[in-house]
Design an enzyme around this catalytic site. Structure first.
Site, PDB file in Angstrom:
ATOM      1  N   LYS A 320      21.750  13.730  43.258  1.00  0.00           N
ATOM      2  CA  LYS A 320      20.602  14.721  43.710  1.00  0.00           C
ATOM      3  C   LYS A 320      21.496  15.890  44.484  1.00  0.00           C
ATOM      4  O   LYS A 320      22.270  15.567  45.245  1.00  0.00           O
ATOM      5  CB  LYS A 320      19.611  14.126  44.493  1.00  0.00           C
ATOM      6  CG  LYS A 320      18.197  15.001  44.857  1.00  0.00           C
ATOM      7  CD  LYS A 320      17.331  14.214  45.600  1.00  0.00           C
ATOM      8  CE  LYS A 320      16.044  15.169  45.788  1.00  0.00           C
ATOM      9  NZ  LYS A 320      15.084  14.350  46.449  1.00  0.00           N
ATOM     10  N   GLU A 423       0.451   4.602  46.396  1.00  0.00           N
ATOM     11  CA  GLU A 423      -0.541   4.969  47.447  1.00  0.00           C
ATOM     12  C   GLU A 423      -1.666   4.035  47.467  1.00  0.00           C
ATOM     13  O   GLU A 423      -2.178   3.853  48.496  1.00  0.00           O
ATOM     14  CB  GLU A 423      -1.005   6.445  47.097  1.00  0.00           C
ATOM     15  CG  GLU A 423      -0.359   7.633  47.396  1.00  0.00           C
ATOM     16  CD  GLU A 423       0.628   7.845  46.060  1.00  0.00           C
ATOM     17  OE1 GLU A 423       1.369   8.944  46.070  1.00  0.00           O
ATOM     18  OE2 GLU A 423       0.572   7.062  45.109  1.00  0.00           O
ATOM     19  N   ARG A 451      -5.205   9.373  45.509  1.00  0.00           N
ATOM     20  CA  ARG A 451      -4.958   8.224  44.511  1.00  0.00           C
ATOM     21  C   ARG A 451      -4.952   7.140  45.063  1.00  0.00           C
ATOM     22  O   ARG A 451      -5.094   6.032  44.194  1.00  0.00           O
ATOM     23  CB  ARG A 451      -3.347   8.505  44.031  1.00  0.00           C
ATOM     24  CG  ARG A 451      -2.850   9.977  43.806  1.00  0.00           C
ATOM     25  CD  ARG A 451      -1.445   9.998  43.553  1.00  0.00           C
ATOM     26  NE  ARG A 451      -1.000   9.557  42.060  1.00  0.00           N
ATOM     27  CZ  ARG A 451      -0.036   9.422  41.571  1.00  0.00           C
ATOM     28  NH1 ARG A 451       1.125   9.961  42.262  1.00  0.00           N
ATOM     29  NH2 ARG A 451       0.268   9.290  40.383  1.00  0.00           N
TER      30      ARG A 451
END
Length: 695
Positions: A320, A423, A451
């Site tokens: 990343k 979630e 969610r």
């Protein structure tokens, strides 16, 4: 001129705009250390207007293109801000996919979409990239309306495999032989929806190519059993390679010195069998792990893998922030950045790294006395309350930094639970904890609480369990646009029995309402926005507000005025209501004919019905509700329902009513100020609507 370093060189020469690819070993790209302030010269990138322009490029040219594209992304991010690290990490993969696949006939689905900037550049949007996240500019994520190459609109994680499987099955049904490739990160793969889709892909024997982009990160570092499993595959030193016939072959993996971060997992080294991975056990054909920055290797592997029948997963490793040294060193901080300051003498060191997923501030000039972000207020509350109460436990679904929980996690590691991008699990985990006599707090963004809605209803509120939800990023969130706007929570929360919903007007009220809801025995939610507050000083020790009690902030005008307006404002709209009221009352006619009550409602549920009744009995002739939420189903609707169904005074007084909020459409990306203006929720817009009501 930006500086660059080359991993095979000891010195750091001044970087040309493009490099002589002949001097580079295959697959080796440059690393830059500064963000360029002027557009770099990118001759190869400039001729790529569609993916078709990549088809004739040689491997060496593709490597050169990767450097140019990465440098262009650095420049563009400096101009506009935006998601940063993930995009730099998939430059090579994006180039290879568009080189090999016949897009848009073949379908590429990007999970979440944080990493789709390179994709946008290569699909005809290069010259518009500096408009990304700006009003009327490119969206922060793939969006079907923006380009035929954006096959599926995304923004929330873990959806790509489900969407790609749907595409694949529909194509098969129609007899269309097209490749569907889903790119998903290791962080997004922790979401249960991804595994549900993988299970079904095997059941359907679908032709589906899944590319697992493993950078050991979501927004923060990846955690949990799945992350440890990937670490084990890495640290074995082996890979499942692909033969020319497309068959899996176990081989010793080439050394990849850049990828040493997995050592922190301390996975036991072992010699695996072909069956020794989760994906193979589910039923996918598994290949990997491979170097995701090695273009020749990616070309070889993906060209073979896309021809393999059935569900296939190719596991690649990337860094990343690849190619920008500061981002490689701090991938969390450089998940997203602000645009560079206007001062031309500033360097990349002045780039402001955002430690939050979607909190990217475009303003770069520091304030003399900066206000606290609401996430910081929450973080302070957590630490202060946990020091007093050892029953407090805190849960977050991969939002430690964004929710302001870093210090809490450091001080109370045994009481902090990051459950990764899950979630639904986060909500039910809290419910389970609450049955055992502790007090769990779920820190979650409004857009992501959507969610976990079934779990909120069924597992928490139905059982009236003692769980508090700290709901961040409520309201309009700016540049991330409609996918991340938290504008539905009043509506979907207030219809649930047993729920209390608090809406603080500023930092101090946020702190005290968090305490009030924490002390309440039952299911509660405190809803607060992205960004900074008004500068209100937090008062200590903790205060306990009376539940369901509103506060009259001010009364403007004379008692004898024939027109009496009550502005019932919710949350941070209280300040806007006050400013608008002061403008309205200065009107030459209204200043003697009108009295205005500005009310901080403070609670969406329960409403302060006693105060509303008193206002009506005092002769209120007009009522305006004000909220940064959808008008339909919102706090104003709650007021309407009370007046029509339960108010005794309303039946005789019948005041004129106006609900001010977000109209019935998705609000496009732009700055928060621009979004508020578009919705008529800035001071000028609210003033105009109040004047129309009074006229």
């Amino acid at each position: 001129m930006q500086q660059s370093t080359h991993s095979s060189q000891s010195s750091a020469p001044s970087a040309p705009s493009a490099i002589d690819s002949a001097v580079l070993p295959a697959g080796l790209q440059q690393t830059f250390v500064q963000i360029p302030r002027t557009r770099p010269t990118t001759p190869l990138l400039d001729i790529v207007n569609t993916p078709d322009d990549l088809k004739s490029l040689t491997t060496e040219q593709l490597i050169t293109l990767a450097d140019e594209l990465r440098l262009f992304l650095l420049y563009s991010a400096g101009q506009s801000g935006g998601h940063f690290g993930a995009n730099l990490g998939v430059v090579e993969l994006t180039i290879v996919l568009h080189h090999l696949l016949d897009t848009p006939l073949d379908q590429i689905v990007w999970d979440v979409g944080h990493q789709a900037y390179a994709h946008k550049v290569l699909t005809g949007r290069r010259d518009k990239l500096n408009t990304i996240r700006a009003k009327d500019g490119l969206t922060a994520f793939p969006e079907r309306a923006e380009s035929v190459y954006d096959t599926f609109g995304v923004g929330h994680s873990s959806t790509a495999i489900s969407a790609g499987l749907g595409m694949s099955l529909a194509l098969r049904y129609q007899g269309r032989a097209q490749t569907v490739a889903c790119v998903i990160g290791d962080g997004a793969m922790t979401g249960g929806m991804a595994f549900e889709a993988m299970n079904d892909a095997v059941q359907q024997d679908a032709d589906l190519l899944v590319i697992l982009n493993d950078n050991d990160m979501s927004i923060s570092c990846s955690i949990g059993g799945f992350s440890r499993h990937l670490a084990m595959l890495w640290e074995s030193g082996y890979q499942v390679d692909i033969s020319e016939s497309g068959a899996p072959v176990l081989r010793q993996r080439p050394m990849m010195q850049d990828f040493d971060r997995r050592k922190r997992h301390s996975a036991q080294r072992y010699v695996p069998q072909l069956e020794d991975n989760l994906f193979k056990a589910v039923g996918f054909t598994y290949f990997g792990p491979f170097d995701g920055h090695n273009i020749p290797e990616l070309l070889r592997v993906l060209s073979l893998a896309k021809q393999v029948h059935g569900p296939v997963l190719v596991h690649i490793y990337t860094t990343k922030g690849k190619g920008f040294a500061p981002a490689e060193a701090d991938p969390v901080g450089y998940h997203a950045i602000s645009k560079l300051p206007a001062d031309d003498t500033a360097t990349a060191d002045s780039t402001v790294a955002s430690h939050e997923a979607i909190d990217i501030q475009l303003a770069t000039q520091p304030k003399a006395a900066p206000s606290l972000k609401y996430s910081q207020v929450f973080g302070q509350f957590l630490c202060d309350k946990a020091a007093q109460d050892d029953k407090l436990l805190a849960i977050t679904p991969a939002m430690e930094e964004g929710s302001g929980m870093i210090e809490f996690a450091r001080q109370f590691p045994e009481r902090f639970f990051d459950v990764a991008i899950a979630e639904q699990h986060a909500v039910t985990l809290a419910a389970g904890m609450a049955t055992q006599g502790v007090k769990p707090i779920v820190a979650i963004y409004s857009t992501f609480l959507q969610r976990g809605y079934d779990q909120l209803i069924h597992d928490v509120a139905l059982q009236n369990l003692d769980v508090m939800f700290a709901i961040d990023r409520a309201g309009l969130v700016g540049e991330d646009g409609a996918t991340h706007a938290g504008v539905f929570d009043y509506a979907f929360l207030r219809c649930i029995p047993n729920m209390l919903i608090a809406a603080p007007k500023d930092e101090n009220e946020c702190y005290q309402l968090l305490n009030t809801c924490y002390e309440y025995q039952g299911s509660t939610a405190v809803r607060y926005p992205r960004g900074t507050g008004t500068g209100a000083m937090i008062q200590r020790p903790f205060q306990n507000y009376k539940i369901g009690q509103a506060v009259v902030e001010s009364v403007l005008g004379v008692d004898t005025a024939p027109i009496k307006l009550a502005i019932l404002a919710f949350g941070t709209m209280v300040a806007t209501a006050q400013q608008a009221a002061e403008i309205v009352i200065k009107d030459d006619i209204l200043k003697t004919e009108c009295q205005i009550h500005v009310v901080n409602m403070r609670w969406v549920k329960p409403l302060d019905s006693s105060l509303i009744e008193r206002l009506l009995m005092q002769g209120v002739t007009h009522i305006a509700t004000l909220e940064e939420h959808m008008i339909m189903g919102g706090a104003g609707s709650a007021v309407n329902e009370y007046l029509l169904n339960a108010s005794a005074a309303f039946k005789t007084s019948r005041p004129a009513i106006c609900n001010i909020g977000i109209p019935d459409y998705y609000v496009a990306h732009g700055s928060q100020a621009e979004q508020l203006t578009d919705c008529g929720l800035d001071v000028a817009g609210v003033t105009r609507q109040l004047q129309q009501l009074l006229s």
